[in-house]
Design a protein around this motif. Structure first.
Motif, mmCIF file in Angstrom:
data_model
loop_
_atom_site.group_PDB
_atom_site.id
_atom_site.type_symbol
_atom_site.label_atom_id
_atom_site.label_comp_id
_atom_site.label_asym_id
_atom_site.label_seq_id
_atom_site.Cartn_x
_atom_site.Cartn_y
_atom_site.Cartn_z
ATOM 1 N N LEU A 301 36.378 8.236 131.353
ATOM 2 C CA LEU A 301 35.376 8.989 132.123
ATOM 3 C C LEU A 301 35.162 8.294 133.461
ATOM 4 C CD1 LEU A 301 33.505 11.412 132.014
ATOM 5 C CD2 LEU A 301 31.784 9.957 130.956
ATOM 6 N N ARG A 302 35.992 8.619 134.425
ATOM 7 C CA ARG A 302 35.966 7.926 135.717
ATOM 8 C C ARG A 302 34.880 8.540 136.602
ATOM 9 N NH1 ARG A 302 39.716 7.889 140.548
ATOM 10 N NH2 ARG A 302 39.648 5.770 141.334
ATOM 11 N N PHE A 303 33.641 8.180 136.290
ATOM 12 C CA PHE A 303 32.524 8.757 137.041
ATOM 13 C C PHE A 303 31.492 7.671 137.319
ATOM 14 C CE2 PHE A 303 28.827 11.509 137.778
ATOM 15 C CZ PHE A 303 29.387 12.417 138.664
ATOM 16 N N ASP A 304 31.899 6.687 138.117
ATOM 17 C CA ASP A 304 30.958 5.648 138.522
ATOM 18 C C ASP A 304 30.405 5.997 139.909
ATOM 19 O OD1 ASP A 304 32.883 4.789 140.457
ATOM 20 O OD2 ASP A 304 33.858 3.577 138.929
ATOM 21 N N LYS A 305 29.498 5.177 140.383
ATOM 22 C CA LYS A 305 28.823 5.484 141.640
ATOM 23 C C LYS A 305 29.796 5.445 142.819
ATOM 24 C CE LYS A 305 24.611 4.418 144.213
ATOM 25 N NZ LYS A 305 23.388 3.595 144.282
ATOM 26 N N SER A 379 35.419 3.537 129.755
ATOM 27 C CA SER A 379 34.831 3.622 131.091
ATOM 28 C C SER A 379 34.020 2.382 131.393
ATOM 29 C CB SER A 379 33.903 4.837 131.194
ATOM 30 O OG SER A 379 34.578 6.014 130.852
ATOM 31 N N HIS A 380 33.786 2.186 132.699
ATOM 32 C CA HIS A 380 32.823 1.176 133.098
ATOM 33 C C HIS A 380 31.477 1.906 133.172
ATOM 34 C CE1 HIS A 380 31.875 -2.822 134.374
ATOM 35 N NE2 HIS A 380 31.336 -2.408 135.513
ATOM 36 N N LYS A 381 30.640 1.587 134.129
ATOM 37 C CA LYS A 381 29.333 2.224 134.227
ATOM 38 C C LYS A 381 29.468 3.681 134.653
ATOM 39 C CE LYS A 381 26.837 -2.047 135.248
ATOM 40 N NZ LYS A 381 25.976 -2.771 136.219
ATOM 41 N N VAL A 382 28.651 4.528 134.046
ATOM 42 C CA VAL A 382 28.642 5.949 134.369
ATOM 43 C C VAL A 382 27.485 6.226 135.315
ATOM 44 C CG1 VAL A 382 28.379 8.279 133.441
ATOM 45 C CG2 VAL A 382 29.704 6.562 132.182
ATOM 46 N N TYR A 383 27.776 6.863 136.429
ATOM 47 C CA TYR A 383 26.732 7.166 137.409
ATOM 48 C C TYR A 383 25.741 8.156 136.803
ATOM 49 C CZ TYR A 383 24.520 8.892 141.674
ATOM 50 O OH TYR A 383 23.613 9.254 142.625
ATOM 51 N N GLY A 384 24.501 7.724 136.684
ATOM 52 C CA GLY A 384 23.482 8.575 136.093
ATOM 53 C C GLY A 384 23.124 8.193 134.679
ATOM 54 N N GLY A 385 23.877 7.246 134.094
ATOM 55 C CA GLY A 385 23.538 6.714 132.790
ATOM 56 C C GLY A 385 23.482 7.754 131.688
ATOM 57 N N GLU A 386 22.605 7.519 130.710
ATOM 58 C CA GLU A 386 22.517 8.369 129.531
ATOM 59 C C GLU A 386 22.135 9.800 129.881
ATOM 60 O OE1 GLU A 386 23.605 7.467 126.790
ATOM 61 O OE2 GLU A 386 23.725 5.289 127.058
ATOM 62 N N ALA A 387 21.332 9.973 130.934
ATOM 63 C CA ALA A 387 20.939 11.328 131.326
ATOM 64 C C ALA A 387 22.157 12.146 131.728
ATOM 65 C CB ALA A 387 19.939 11.269 132.482
ATOM 66 N N ARG A 388 23.085 11.510 132.433
ATOM 67 C CA ARG A 388 24.296 12.212 132.851
ATOM 68 C C ARG A 388 25.226 12.470 131.655
ATOM 69 N NH1 ARG A 388 25.313 14.480 137.955
ATOM 70 N NH2 ARG A 388 24.672 12.592 139.011
ATOM 71 N N LEU A 389 25.149 11.638 130.630
ATOM 72 C CA LEU A 389 26.017 11.769 129.463
ATOM 73 C C LEU A 389 25.449 12.709 128.401
ATOM 74 C CD1 LEU A 389 27.080 8.045 128.978
ATOM 75 C CD2 LEU A 389 28.595 9.936 129.583
#
Length: 516
Positions: A301-305, A379-389
């Motif tokens: 999931l390549r969606f970091d900041k 993945s590394h960090k996801v932009y938006g955290g748990e809310a985005r997931l």
């Protein structure tokens, strides 16, 4: 007069108190100011938790019924395509008795960019008949990772596999101990090569680096990333790069052991929940062995900041998010990456917007993955955290990652080290039944190539098609699914022959493979 003085003093005291308050907040409440990560966003973050952007499709996907025949087709292995790995020469020529000197390279980037640089470094050493010093990894400027080659890759295996091809040493002899990264950072040095062009030819190295080797016995090449061409190289040099990539570079034992534990737990028929205790799960895995294995898919999931900011696309976080990402672009890249001249609609039609967790979830559902699918997030960090997931979690409640599958003690050796964490994810990805990446990138390219090399199923999202489908707000689930299935029939791991100027690390055939 006294009242005025008192009022001024009161304002001054308030201002001083406010300054002290702001100074003291970060140490006592660091989470308020941290950038968005896998966890929840900070109180002062730049975005509001986004609502689903594709509500109608999401509602249909949550109620989906997946036909058995679609499931069978989806999970079935790839048919043999007539290609096999091919990296050995029939009769290796012996190495020259004496090399021209030592080659040092300094590599930056993440794990997969470092891997490409290592392969190129071995090839350059071969071209120049030089002895390669185990490459030096620069501290990653984004993730602040200071991991060394030996922290990630098995050095002895690396040297042993290539001992008939190139002379490799772990460190320089004492006569050259002065040739350090710090030495080259303090001024212009005759032994440092800074002028290597991107995609340099073999002749360029012979003309520009070999004389330095002959004069000084050592040459340090920095920067080195992407400094060797993919075209017009002898077949034995291309084959050597393949051998390094697919055979010589293996992870250190503790990374493989952690990766193997994750794979075993994903394949276990038992429910996976860290709160229920991994010890029980390990006992069951050991007790029942392999006959309880389940299939699983790895999603990168390549969606970091950084990815979100660099793309200049709109991800549903509103005006605050758009302004914050624009500011982040300016601060991080200092004007080198500007706001796009294209509209969001144009970017999506061109397939240039990374898929959000919601969108990749809808893609997976349309392809035939059901709510019982075991989904591992690499993945590394996801932009938006748990809310985005949240949307992805609703679609795939059996979603896991490293933190949910292994204990804190097991993660201790890799915690906070982006390259090591990426190596664990790479190992798990190579042992999954299916791999899919939400957006193109180095990790995507490396795994597409490695899995093609071994004829493993890998789904490549059709970014332009999906960009157009997601902009059609009136599209129904049946039409959406039909378009997705039609648009991904030939994007599931089929061999694609490398074309001129394309990377050998993305397209392994025909350079690394032979017709069976």
């Amino acid at each position: 007069m006294e009242l005025k003085h008192f009022t001024q003093l009161n304002h001054s005291q308030k201002s001083a108190f406010a300054v002290v308050f702001v100074i003291l907040l970060p140490p006592f409440f660091p989470n308020l100011f941290q950038p968005l990560g896998r966890a929840s966003p900070s109180m002062f973050s730049e975005w509001n938790a986004p609502r689903p952007m594709h509500v109608s499709l999401l509602e249909s996907a949550l109620q989906r019924q997946t036909p058995v025949e679609l499931q069978t087709s989806l999970w079935s292995p790839l048919a043999f395509q007539g290609w096999k790995p091919c990296t050995e020469r029939p009769k290796p020529r012996p190495l020259p008795e004496k090399s021209w000197g030592y080659i040092q390279v300094f590599l930056d980037g993440g794990l997969n960019q470092q891997k490409m640089g290592i392969c190129d470094a071995v090839a350059v050493a071969k071209i120049l008949n030089a002895t390669l010093v185990i490459p030096h990894f620069e501290v990653n400027p984004v993730w602040q990772d200071s991991s060394l080659f030996a922290d990630i890759f098995d050095v002895d295996h690396f040297i042993d596999v290539l001992h008939d091809e190139v002379s490799i040493v772990k460190e320089l002899p004492s006569d050259y101990s002065w040739s350090t990264r710090e030495y080259y950072g303090t001024g212009i040095r005759a032994t440092r090569i800074k002028t290597a062009p991107v995609q340099a030819t073999a002749d360029w190295y012979i003309e520009n680096v070999l004389p330095v080797l002959q004069s000084y016995g050592i040459a340090a090449i920095s920067p080195f990333s992407h400094r060797l061409t993919f075209n017009n190289l002898p077949s034995d040099i291309q084959r050597l790069r393949c051998k390094v990539n697919f055979e010589a570079l293996v992870f250190v034992p503790h990374i493989k052991e952690l990766g193997k534990a994750i794979v075993q737990r994903l394949c276990s028929a038992s429910s996976i929940n860290q709160d229920e205790g991994n010890d029980r799960l390990l006992e069951e895995t050991s007790k029942f062995g392999k006959h309880q294995t389940e299939k699983f898919v790895v999603l990168h999931l390549r969606f970091d900041k950084d990815m979100a900011a660099h793309s200049a696309c709109d991800f549903g976080g509103g005006k605050a998010e758009r302004l914050a990402l624009a500011k982040y672009r300016q601060v991080l890249w200092q004007g080198r990456v500007l706001n796009s001249q294209f509209t969001d609609e144009e970017l999506r039609n061109q397939g240039r917007c990374p898929l959000t967790p919601e969108e990749i979830g809808l893609l997976l559902a349309a392809l035939g993955f059901n709510s019982k699918t075991r989904l591992y997030l690499a993945s590394h960090k996801v932009y938006g955290g748990e809310a985005r997931l949240a949307t992805l979690s609703k679609l795939f409640p059996l979603m896991e990652d490293k933190k949910s599958l292994v204990s804190t003690e097991e993660l201790a050796n890799v915690k906070g080290k982006a390259s090591l964490l990426a190596a664990v994810d790479y190992y798990v990805s190579m042992h999954s039944d299916i791999f899919i990446s939400a957006s193109p990138g180095n990790m995507h390219n490396a795994l597409v190539a490695n899995r093609a090399y071994l004829n493993l199923k890998t789904i490549r999202p059709n970014m332009a098609l999906l960009g157009q489908l997601f902009q059609n707000k009136s599209i129904g689930w049946s039409e959406f699914q039909r378009a997705v299935l039609d648009g991904h029939k030939n994007r599931q791991g089929q061999i694609r022959l490398r074309k001129e100027k394309q990377s050998i690390y993305t397209y392994p055939a025909p350079d690394c493979m032979c017709r069976a």
